[in-house]
Motif scaffolding. Structure first.
Motif, short mmCIF file in Angstrom:
data_model
loop_
_atom_site.label_atom_id
_atom_site.label_comp_id
_atom_site.label_asym_id
_atom_site.label_seq_id
_atom_site.Cartn_x
_atom_site.Cartn_y
_atom_site.Cartn_z
N MET A 1 14.29 -61.24 -24.20
CA MET A 1 14.34 -59.79 -23.99
C MET A 1 15.62 -59.40 -23.25
O MET A 1 16.28 -58.43 -23.60
CB MET A 1 13.10 -59.35 -23.20
N ALA A 2 15.98 -60.17 -22.25
CA ALA A 2 17.20 -59.88 -21.48
C ALA A 2 18.46 -60.08 -22.30
O ALA A 2 19.48 -59.44 -22.06
CB ALA A 2 17.25 -60.75 -20.23
N ALA A 3 18.39 -60.96 -23.30
CA ALA A 3 19.56 -61.27 -24.11
C ALA A 3 19.76 -60.33 -25.30
O ALA A 3 20.76 -60.45 -26.02
CB ALA A 3 19.47 -62.71 -24.62
N LEU A 4 18.84 -59.39 -25.50
CA LEU A 4 19.00 -58.44 -26.60
C LEU A 4 20.29 -57.64 -26.42
O LEU A 4 20.71 -57.36 -25.30
CB LEU A 4 17.82 -57.48 -26.65
N PRO A 5 20.91 -57.25 -27.53
CA PRO A 5 22.11 -56.41 -27.41
C PRO A 5 21.81 -55.11 -26.68
O PRO A 5 20.69 -54.60 -26.69
CB PRO A 5 22.48 -56.12 -28.88
N ARG A 6 22.83 -54.56 -26.06
CA ARG A 6 22.67 -53.35 -25.22
C ARG A 6 22.13 -52.15 -26.00
O ARG A 6 21.49 -51.28 -25.43
CB ARG A 6 23.99 -52.99 -24.57
N ASP A 7 22.38 -52.10 -27.31
CA ASP A 7 21.93 -50.95 -28.08
C ASP A 7 20.47 -51.08 -28.54
O ASP A 7 19.93 -50.16 -29.15
CB ASP A 7 22.85 -50.72 -29.28
N VAL A 8 19.83 -52.19 -28.23
CA VAL A 8 18.42 -52.37 -28.57
C VAL A 8 17.60 -52.01 -27.33
O VAL A 8 17.72 -52.64 -26.29
CB VAL A 8 18.12 -53.82 -29.00
#
Length: 113
Positions: A37-44
């Protein structure tokens, strides 16, 4: 430190060990979910929501790992002393915590789609 009492049926001891290992597996899965969850791209998702979901998952992971061994000891002691098994007070915390993360993530997925 040995536990006083008589040796319980090996099936119960082995079931208790399997439960202990399941708590550790659950902890690992929750931790992996938090890191993912923390590694998701900023736009997600909204960044603060993504971070909050990750933190909740990692905190639940830490609780599961930290409480696995004491729980195993409590159950083993109860088995040896032929006493009722202790209740799992944190079960609702894990159940509702994971459910809240799932519902919030589902809402965010639907809204972002």
């Amino acid at each position: 430190m040995p536990v006083e009492g008589k040796e319980p049926d090996p099936r119960f001891t082995l079931a208790n060990e399997r439960t202990f290992l399941t708590w550790l597996s659950t902890s690992l899965a929750l931790s992996a979910g938090g890191v993912a969850m923390a590694a998701l791209p900023r736009d997600v998702f909204v960044p603060w929501v993504r971070t909050a979901l990750a933190v909740v998952l990692v905190v639940l992971s830490g609780l599961a790992a930290a409480l696995a061994y004491p729980r195993w000891r409590q159950v083993q002691r109860a088995l040896r002393q032929e006493k009722p098994l202790p209740r799992l007070a944190l079960a609702p915390v894990f159940g509702y915590g994971v459910a809240a993360v799932a519902v919030l993530a589902l809402i965010l997925i639907v809204l972002s789609g």
